[in-house]
Scaffold this motif. Structure first.
Motif, PDB file in Angstrom:
ATOM      1  N   ASN A 282       0.845  -1.200   0.000  1.00 14.91           N
ATOM      2  CA  ASN A 282       0.000   0.000   0.000  1.00 14.91           C
ATOM      3  C   ASN A 282       0.880   1.251   0.000  1.00 14.91           C
ATOM      4  OD1 ASN A 282      -2.736  -1.251   0.311  1.00 14.91           O
ATOM      5  ND2 ASN A 282      -1.750  -2.091   2.142  1.00 14.91           N
ATOM      6  N   ASP A 283       1.887   1.224  -0.858  1.00 16.41           N
ATOM      7  CA  ASP A 283       2.842   2.330  -0.900  1.00 16.41           C
ATOM      8  C   ASP A 283       2.163   3.621  -1.348  1.00 16.41           C
ATOM      9  OD1 ASP A 283       5.492   3.484  -0.832  1.00 16.41           O
ATOM     10  OD2 ASP A 283       5.401   3.482  -3.021  1.00 16.41           O
ATOM     11  N   LEU A 284       2.351   4.661  -0.574  1.00 15.97           N
ATOM     12  CA  LEU A 284       1.709   5.946  -0.871  1.00 15.97           C
ATOM     13  C   LEU A 284       2.272   6.593  -2.127  1.00 15.97           C
ATOM     14  CD1 LEU A 284       1.700   7.461   2.751  1.00 15.97           C
ATOM     15  CD2 LEU A 284      -0.242   6.446   1.529  1.00 15.97           C
ATOM     16  N   TYR A 285       3.436   6.149  -2.567  1.00 13.98           N
ATOM     17  CA  TYR A 285       4.128   6.860  -3.627  1.00 13.98           C
ATOM     18  C   TYR A 285       4.201   6.070  -4.937  1.00 13.98           C
ATOM     19  CZ  TYR A 285       5.387   9.003   0.762  1.00 13.98           C
ATOM     20  OH  TYR A 285       5.324   9.560   2.011  1.00 13.98           O
ATOM     21  N   GLU A 286       3.469   4.960  -5.012  1.00 17.58           N
ATOM     22  CA  GLU A 286       3.322   4.173  -6.250  1.00 17.58           C
ATOM     23  C   GLU A 286       4.663   3.721  -6.819  1.00 17.58           C
ATOM     24  OE1 GLU A 286       1.147   6.809  -8.750  1.00 17.58           O
ATOM     25  OE2 GLU A 286      -0.736   6.558  -7.659  1.00 17.58           O
ATOM     26  N   ARG A 287       5.561   3.317  -5.927  1.00 16.44           N
ATOM     27  CA  ARG A 287       6.876   2.897  -6.402  1.00 16.44           C
ATOM     28  C   ARG A 287       6.922   1.445  -6.834  1.00 16.44           C
ATOM     29  NH1 ARG A 287      10.019   5.000  -1.134  1.00 16.44           N
ATOM     30  NH2 ARG A 287       8.086   4.165  -0.244  1.00 16.44           N
ATOM     31  N   PHE A 288       5.970   0.641  -6.383  1.00 16.96           N
ATOM     32  CA  PHE A 288       6.080  -0.807  -6.584  1.00 16.96           C
ATOM     33  C   PHE A 288       4.997  -1.352  -7.511  1.00 16.96           C
ATOM     34  CE2 PHE A 288       7.675   0.273  -2.288  1.00 16.96           C
ATOM     35  CZ  PHE A 288       9.031   0.117  -2.575  1.00 16.96           C
ATOM     36  N   SER A 289       4.607  -0.550  -8.494  1.00 15.32           N
ATOM     37  CA  SER A 289       3.594  -0.991  -9.460  1.00 15.32           C
ATOM     38  C   SER A 289       4.130  -2.072 -10.393  1.00 15.32           C
ATOM     39  CB  SER A 289       3.093   0.210 -10.278  1.00 15.32           C
ATOM     40  OG  SER A 289       4.180   0.853 -10.926  1.00 15.32           O
ATOM     41  N   TYR A 290       5.453  -2.202 -10.497  1.00 15.10           N
ATOM     42  CA  TYR A 290       6.044  -3.241 -11.347  1.00 15.10           C
ATOM     43  C   TYR A 290       6.318  -4.533 -10.573  1.00 15.10           C
ATOM     44  CZ  TYR A 290       6.729   0.847 -14.270  1.00 15.10           C
ATOM     45  OH  TYR A 290       6.518   1.987 -14.998  1.00 15.10           O
ATOM     46  N   GLY A 291       5.970  -4.535  -9.289  1.00 17.62           N
ATOM     47  CA  GLY A 291       6.167  -5.714  -8.454  1.00 17.62           C
ATOM     48  C   GLY A 291       6.747  -5.333  -7.105  1.00 17.62           C
ATOM     49  N   ILE A 292       6.437  -6.125  -6.092  1.00 14.15           N
ATOM     50  CA  ILE A 292       6.952  -5.874  -4.741  1.00 14.15           C
ATOM     51  C   ILE A 292       8.168  -6.767  -4.509  1.00 14.15           C
ATOM     52  CG2 ILE A 292       6.449  -5.969  -2.275  1.00 14.15           C
ATOM     53  CD1 ILE A 292       3.511  -5.494  -2.969  1.00 14.15           C
ATOM     54  N   PRO A 293       9.329  -6.190  -4.228  1.00 15.68           N
ATOM     55  CA  PRO A 293      10.551  -6.986  -4.023  1.00 15.68           C
ATOM     56  C   PRO A 293      10.394  -7.969  -2.866  1.00 15.68           C
ATOM     57  CG  PRO A 293      11.071  -4.660  -4.295  1.00 15.68           C
ATOM     58  CD  PRO A 293       9.586  -4.741  -4.146  1.00 15.68           C
ATOM     59  N   PRO A 294      11.245  -8.996  -2.811  1.00 21.42           N
ATOM     60  CA  PRO A 294      11.179  -9.984  -1.727  1.00 21.42           C
ATOM     61  C   PRO A 294      11.316  -9.316  -0.357  1.00 21.42           C
ATOM     62  CG  PRO A 294      12.711 -10.688  -3.428  1.00 21.42           C
ATOM     63  CD  PRO A 294      12.334  -9.286  -3.765  1.00 21.42           C
ATOM     64  N   ALA A 295      10.673  -9.898   0.633  1.00 15.68           N
ATOM     65  CA  ALA A 295      10.647  -9.303   1.970  1.00 15.68           C
ATOM     66  C   ALA A 295      12.039  -9.151   2.561  1.00 15.68           C
ATOM     67  CB  ALA A 295       9.774 -10.152   2.898  1.00 15.68           C
ATOM     68  N   LYS A 296      12.977 -10.032   2.197  1.00 13.81           N
ATOM     69  CA  LYS A 296      14.304  -9.997   2.813  1.00 13.81           C
ATOM     70  C   LYS A 296      15.410  -9.627   1.828  1.00 13.81           C
ATOM     71  CE  LYS A 296      13.268 -13.156   6.602  1.00 13.81           C
ATOM     72  NZ  LYS A 296      13.225 -12.074   7.574  1.00 13.81           N
ATOM     73  N   ASN A 297      15.049  -8.933   0.756  1.00 15.34           N
ATOM     74  CA  ASN A 297      16.070  -8.454  -0.176  1.00 15.34           C
ATOM     75  C   ASN A 297      15.582  -7.169  -0.844  1.00 15.34           C
ATOM     76  OD1 ASN A 297      17.865  -8.017  -2.394  1.00 15.34           O
ATOM     77  ND2 ASN A 297      18.469 -10.170  -2.286  1.00 15.34           N
ATOM     78  N   GLY A 298      16.224  -6.048  -0.496  1.00 17.46           N
ATOM     79  CA  GLY A 298      15.737  -4.745  -0.940  1.00 17.46           C
ATOM     80  C   GLY A 298      16.382  -4.174  -2.179  1.00 17.46           C
ATOM     81  N   ASP A 299      17.151  -4.982  -2.937  1.00 16.79           N
ATOM     82  CA  ASP A 299      17.858  -4.435  -4.100  1.00 16.79           C
ATOM     83  C   ASP A 299      16.897  -3.749  -5.081  1.00 16.79           C
ATOM     84  OD1 ASP A 299      20.341  -5.267  -3.180  1.00 16.79           O
ATOM     85  OD2 ASP A 299      20.212  -7.218  -4.169  1.00 16.79           O
ATOM     86  N   TYR A 300      15.821  -4.459  -5.426  1.00 17.61           N
ATOM     87  CA  TYR A 300      14.887  -3.880  -6.381  1.00 17.61           C
ATOM     88  C   TYR A 300      14.055  -2.755  -5.774  1.00 17.61           C
ATOM     89  CZ  TYR A 300      15.710  -6.725 -10.495  1.00 17.61           C
ATOM     90  OH  TYR A 300      16.281  -7.264 -11.618  1.00 17.61           O
ATOM     91  N   ALA A 301      13.923  -2.721  -4.466  1.00 13.29           N
ATOM     92  CA  ALA A 301      13.192  -1.620  -3.827  1.00 13.29           C
ATOM     93  C   ALA A 301      13.902  -0.299  -4.112  1.00 13.29           C
ATOM     94  CB  ALA A 301      13.086  -1.858  -2.324  1.00 13.29           C
ATOM     95  N   PHE A 302      15.218  -0.306  -4.005  1.00 16.55           N
ATOM     96  CA  PHE A 302      15.971   0.916  -4.263  1.00 16.55           C
ATOM     97  C   PHE A 302      15.961   1.275  -5.748  1.00 16.55           C
ATOM     98  CE2 PHE A 302      17.836  -0.436  -0.175  1.00 16.55           C
ATOM     99  CZ  PHE A 302      17.679   0.747   0.538  1.00 16.55           C
ATOM    100  N   LEU A 303      16.034   0.264  -6.624  1.00 14.20           N
ATOM    101  CA  LEU A 303      15.971   0.539  -8.064  1.00 14.20           C
ATOM    102  C   LEU A 303      14.614   1.142  -8.442  1.00 14.20           C
ATOM    103  CD1 LEU A 303      16.947   0.434 -10.964  1.00 14.20           C
ATOM    104  CD2 LEU A 303      16.353  -2.007 -11.037  1.00 14.20           C
ATOM    105  N   LEU A 304      13.537   0.586  -7.906  1.00  9.24           N
ATOM    106  CA  LEU A 304      12.201   1.106  -8.215  1.00  9.24           C
ATOM    107  C   LEU A 304      12.003   2.506  -7.634  1.00  9.24           C
ATOM    108  CD1 LEU A 304      10.125  -2.168  -7.684  1.00  9.24           C
ATOM    109  CD2 LEU A 304      10.665  -1.054  -9.863  1.00  9.24           C
ATOM    110  N   HIS A 305      12.569   2.753  -6.456  1.00  8.29           N
ATOM    111  CA  HIS A 305      12.494   4.095  -5.871  1.00  8.29           C
ATOM    112  C   HIS A 305      13.231   5.096  -6.766  1.00  8.29           C
ATOM    113  CE1 HIS A 305      12.375   7.199  -2.721  1.00  8.29           C
ATOM    114  NE2 HIS A 305      13.626   7.461  -3.081  1.00  8.29           N
ATOM    115  N   LEU A 306      14.401   4.705  -7.281  1.00 10.35           N
ATOM    116  CA  LEU A 306      15.166   5.596  -8.143  1.00 10.35           C
ATOM    117  C   LEU A 306      14.402   5.892  -9.435  1.00 10.35           C
ATOM    118  CD1 LEU A 306      18.877   5.842  -8.763  1.00 10.35           C
ATOM    119  CD2 LEU A 306      17.506   5.293 -10.766  1.00 10.35           C
ATOM    120  N   ILE A 307      13.802   4.855 -10.035  1.00  7.82           N
ATOM    121  CA  ILE A 307      13.038   5.062 -11.275  1.00  7.82           C
ATOM    122  C   ILE A 307      11.871   6.009 -11.029  1.00  7.82           C
ATOM    123  CG2 ILE A 307      11.518   3.916 -12.937  1.00  7.82           C
ATOM    124  CD1 ILE A 307      13.385   1.456 -12.735  1.00  7.82           C
TER     125      ILE A 307
END
Length: 639
Positions: A282-307
């Motif tokens: 339920n991200d307020l900033y719509e960063r994870f519309s391409y998928g939610i990264p694994p709970a214990k690995n944030g690599d893609y979380a930072f990439l999606l935030h940057l995009i």
């Protein structure tokens, strides 16, 4: 007298010796860098009416010097720093280290001596930053980078991640196109800015300047970043301390994420607790519309935030572990989605063991939103994993490695075993796996051993043919060295082994080739010698070496058997080890060869700018020969 970079670096590192023992590098960096900051701003801005920082009464380095030897020196230094912090809105930035802490600095006389010695090191006449006026040559910023690199090396795994190696930062700055900025109103953002080195290297690439934004979760590291910005001449940079994933600070008026022209990041690799403090679903900033990264690995979380933080024509780059290129499950789905959107412009595979805190190899993912809709774009890949030099217990990109990566990427040049553009349909056929070895075979061919040749002698023809690039330059040299063997597929030497070198070096085609190379160098020398002769007060040393080095790359671009980047590296190594100190001294003081007594040697003199041997060769040749003869006679008598 101007400050020599090499002496500045050794003096600053010497200051760390005063603190070793009571604390580790991750702690004493806070003391040393704060003193460096106070010393620099005091020298630079004290008494200046329109200076960017106010140096208040009782808040300067001069006040610290007055405390040397006094029993309350620790308490006094704290008060001085507090005065400077209050006058410049730097509370929580430069006052994080407690100079009156007996657990770290010792009790009683031990603390007094330690702090007095520490202040004394920064008090040295050679560290007078008021005389550092070479525009464009950031001697203090370079020193800060030097210190940060050493702190990161000594801090080890848990505390070294606050610093991105300067060489990697320079690659990123050059491949995202930040040099094309047209005004200072354009923006650059780093959501995990650490000490700010990556942001600053990107800003250094611009001609017009750029507005800097950074966020950093660790309080002490965010303070380092703020000091770093001021020391590098970017006092208006906005650095915010908080978690960029759970509490992004930079917002538009409508509550959505602020977007930027450029974004860069070197986030913590594979962060396990990346979603602490918010619900990604339920991200307020719509960063994870391409998928939610694994709970214990944030690599893609930072990439999606940057995009998500880039404008519609924004460009950026992020450093991530190689696993993001090929891991499966939800990460594979995210990777497919952003590839199909066309966001990824390129992937640059880096050598292992470059980064502090980890030895694993990493890659740079280059993001380009502006050209995302081009269906023929493809993804440009570089395997730069073999270009590095050992530096202590880490690897480091050399100047030639940096230049080659940037040249090849920006020109999108296809280089066998190094770089190619991979069509999207080829990536699709590989199920959107971006693992670089799938597309670039950088393996060297196996050295095949010919057992028959080992047993019976002679040389396999294939081994000779593999040297084709040499025969291309010297076509008849092969016939001068080899003749047919009685066995099919083999050759034998026409001359004895001890004649090989002489035969090659005296061969007319090789002599002609050497003369051609020498002529290219002489032409470069003829053009560039006057540039060095014109170096004087107010010359910008970094511009000088940029012109020299780019010129030598152009000169040797079309010479067979010579790698232009190897030649470039020779020049850059000499510049960094020897020449830049001389250029900086001349740029500040002019061509003045000041003599000084050699420390600890009563009758010996030295000169920073004029090597003693040059003086002897020019004016005392006869005396030198006479002394050499006397020494030889003495050796004969003694034996």
């Amino acid at each position: 007298m101007a400050i020599k970079k090499s002496e500045l670096y050794s003096s600053l590192w010497k200051s760390c010796d005063e603190l070793r023992g009571g604390m580790d590098a991750s702690q004493y960096k806070d003391y040393v860098l704060v003193l460096l900051f106070v010393k620099y701003v005091s020298d630079k801005y004290a008494g200046e009416m329109y200076a960017p920082l106010v140096i208040p009464e009782g808040g300067s380095f001069k006040d610290m010097v007055a405390l040397k030897g006094k029993k309350d020196i620790g308490e006094g230094i704290n008060k001085i720093i507090a005065e400077l912090a209050n006058a410049n809105d730097l509370k929580g930035v430069i006052d994080v280290a407690d100079f009156d802490n007996p657990d770290k600095l010792g009790k009683g006389k031990e603390m007094v001596d330690r702090l007095s010695n520490l202040v004394g090191i920064f008090q040295a006449e050679s560290l007078d930053f008021s005389k550092n006026k070479v525009e464009g040559d950031d001697i203090l910023g370079d020193a800060y980078e030097y210190m940060m690199r050493h702190f990161a090396t000594e801090s080890g795994k848990s505390k070294g991640q606050f610093h991105t190696p300067a060489e990697v930062s320079r690659v990123i700055a050059k491949v995202i196109g930040v040099r094309q900025t047209k005004s200072q109103d354009q923006t650059i953002y780093d959501p995990t800015c650490g000490s700010g080195s990556l942001l600053l290297k990107a800003a250094d690439e611009t001609h017009q300047g750029v507005t800097i934004y950074g966020q950093e979760m660790d309080n002490a590291t965010a303070a380092l970043a703020k000091m770093n910005m001021i020391l590098h001449g970017n006092p208006t940079a906005e650095i915010w301390q908080d978690n960029a994933l759970s509490q992004p600070h930079f917002m538009k008026t409508d509550g959505t994420l602020k977007t930027f022209d450029f974004a860069v990041a070197n986030p913590p690799f594979s962060a396990k607790a990346w979603s602490n403090g918010f619900d990604p679903a339920n991200d307020l900033y719509e960063r994870f519309s391409y998928g939610i990264p694994p709970a214990k690995n944030g690599d893609y979380a930072f990439l999606l935030h940057l995009i998500r933080s880039l404008k519609s024509k924004g460009k950026g780059a992020i450093i991530l572990p190689h696993g993001v290129l090929f891991r499966g499950n939800v990460e594979a789905e995210i990777r497919k989605n952003i590839i199909c959107k066309g966001f990824i412009k390129g992937v640059i595979g880096l050598p292992a063991n470059l980064f502090y805190g980890t030895g694993i190899p990493a890659c740079i993912i280059v993001v380009d939103k502006e050209n995302a809709d081009n269906p023929k774009k493809g993804i440009f890949m570089i395997d730069a994993s073999k270009g590095f030099v050992k530096d202590g217990n880490k690897n480091r990109l050399r100047e030639q490695d940096i230049h080659k990566i940037v040249d090849v990427f920006n020109k999108q040049s296809e280089v066998p075993k190094y770089a190619r553009k991979v069509p999207v349909d080829a990536i699709e056929q590989n199920e959107y796996n971006l693992n670089i070895p799938r597309y670039i075979d950088s393996q060297e061919p196996e050295d095949i051993q010919d057992i028959e040749a080992h047993l019976l002698g002679d040389i396999p023809r294939q081994d000779i043919d593999d040297l084709d690039k040499y025969w291309h330059v010297c076509p008849s040299l092969k016939d001068a060295l080899f003749t047919k063997s009685q066995r099919e597929g083999y050759l034998k030497l026409k001359i004895s082994p001890d004649e090989i070198k002489h035969t090659i070096f005296s061969h007319p085609e090789f002599v002609c080739y050497i003369q051609e190379v020498a002529a290219v160098f002489r032409d470069w020398q003829k053009v560039n010698a006057p540039i060095l002769e014109r170096v004087g007060i107010d010359t910008k040393p970094k511009e000088v070496i940029r012109n020299l080095s780019e010129g030598i790359l152009i000169s040797f671009a079309d010479i067979n058997l010579v790698d232009k980047y190897d030649v470039y590296q020779h020049l850059m190594t000499y510049w960094l080890e020897t020449m830049q100190d001389d250029a900086h001294l001349i740029a500040v003081d002019g061509w003045k060869a000041k003599l000084s007594q050699v420390k600890g040697k009563k009758d010996e003199w030295g000169s920073d700018l004029l090597p003693k041997q040059l003086v002897i060769n020019r004016y005392f040749t006869a005396e030198q020969k006479a002394i050499a003869q006397l020494e030889a006679d003495c050796d004969v008598i003694s034996h």
